[in-house]
Design a protein around this motif. Sequence first.
Motif, PDB file in Angstrom:
ATOM      1  N   GLN A 199       0.820  -1.210   0.000  1.00 26.24           N
ATOM      2  CA  GLN A 199       0.000   0.000   0.000  1.00 26.24           C
ATOM      3  C   GLN A 199       0.855   1.261   0.000  1.00 26.24           C
ATOM      4  OE1 GLN A 199      -2.275  -1.103   3.487  1.00 26.24           O
ATOM      5  NE2 GLN A 199      -4.139  -1.455   2.283  1.00 26.24           N
ATOM      6  N   HIS A 255       0.762   4.097  -2.864  1.00 24.83           N
ATOM      7  CA  HIS A 255       0.593   5.513  -2.534  1.00 24.83           C
ATOM      8  C   HIS A 255       1.605   6.368  -3.288  1.00 24.83           C
ATOM      9  CE1 HIS A 255       0.150   9.193  -0.172  1.00 24.83           C
ATOM     10  NE2 HIS A 255       1.468   9.201  -0.063  1.00 24.83           N
ATOM     11  N   GLU A 290       0.738   6.373  -6.997  1.00 20.66           N
ATOM     12  CA  GLU A 290      -0.471   7.183  -7.191  1.00 20.66           C
ATOM     13  C   GLU A 290      -0.124   8.667  -7.185  1.00 20.66           C
ATOM     14  OE1 GLU A 290      -3.774   8.273  -4.042  1.00 20.66           O
ATOM     15  OE2 GLU A 290      -4.120   6.246  -4.813  1.00 20.66           O
ATOM     16  N   GLU A 315      -9.261   9.981  -8.477  1.00 21.40           N
ATOM     17  CA  GLU A 315     -10.038   8.971  -9.193  1.00 21.40           C
ATOM     18  C   GLU A 315     -10.169   9.282 -10.686  1.00 21.40           C
ATOM     19  OE1 GLU A 315     -10.856   8.978  -4.947  1.00 21.40           O
ATOM     20  OE2 GLU A 315     -11.037  10.565  -6.477  1.00 21.40           O
ATOM     21  N   ASP A 369      -4.609   3.499  -9.260  1.00 23.88           N
ATOM     22  CA  ASP A 369      -4.660   2.631  -8.088  1.00 23.88           C
ATOM     23  C   ASP A 369      -3.828   1.363  -8.193  1.00 23.88           C
ATOM     24  OD1 ASP A 369      -6.287   1.680 -10.063  1.00 23.88           O
ATOM     25  OD2 ASP A 369      -8.013   1.282  -8.782  1.00 23.88           O
TER      26      ASP A 369
END
Length: 263
Positions: free
Chosen positions: A43, A47, A50, A70, A76
């Motif tokens: 994760q 991050h 992203e 988004e 993602d």
Amino acid sequence: MTLLGHDRYCDEVVGQTDLLRSHLAGADLSVTVPTCPDWTLRQLAVHVGEAHRWAEHIVRTRATKNVPVEQVADFDGPEDDDPAALDAWLVEGAEKAAETFRAAGAGTAAWSWAWEHTAGFWARRMAHETVIHRADAAIAAGVTYEVAPELAADAIDEWLQIVRFAQEKYPDAAAQELRGAGRSIHLHATDAEPGLDAEWLIEFDDKGVDWRRGHEKATVALRGPLTSVLLAFYRRLPLDSPEVEVLGERELLEFWLERATFG
């Protein structure tokens, strides 16, 4: 304060990502990151990737307002947990970001949440975003972390700018409590290379904090190798670590670290 140059920041987005990838190679991506306990190592990596894609989109489209992440393509990460797919995704995002930042040029206008709305801001921010989260990854993976001295020093400068910006922009920010004349913090890198001024004086004032580079007495001092000072100042290294030394009113430094937060 002297910036490192737009091309250098663009290079570091890719270079620091490559080092991050080296920390991830062979590591258990499901482990919790001690310095970011809400995230697993995977994760954390997502991050960072992203952030690269988001900043690249803002600069490429010359955005004039915030863009919800988004709305950014492939933001993602890979759908499966294949480490090779994650690795390739990180490479692609970092290289695309650096290419876009470089092509735009430092002065090109682009929205940002901060004091400067340019591609140059984003190149610098993404370089240091990766520098610090690479430390998180190294800690989680149990590998050695090193960073170029001039890059570490610039990361401290940028963090101080962010804290002051939070004081000026956000009335409810915890950084608002970092006021009151007569108090100060000295950061002292004990291994600074010749020509690199790696000491800071951070002064509290009723209007907020101010800082300058230099060797001056302060209410409290944080001393140690530059990388260790950087990590302690970013709350990635505890103050009782043998790698750093605190002299003077430790409570003031703890007060700062509790309130100088991002966002």
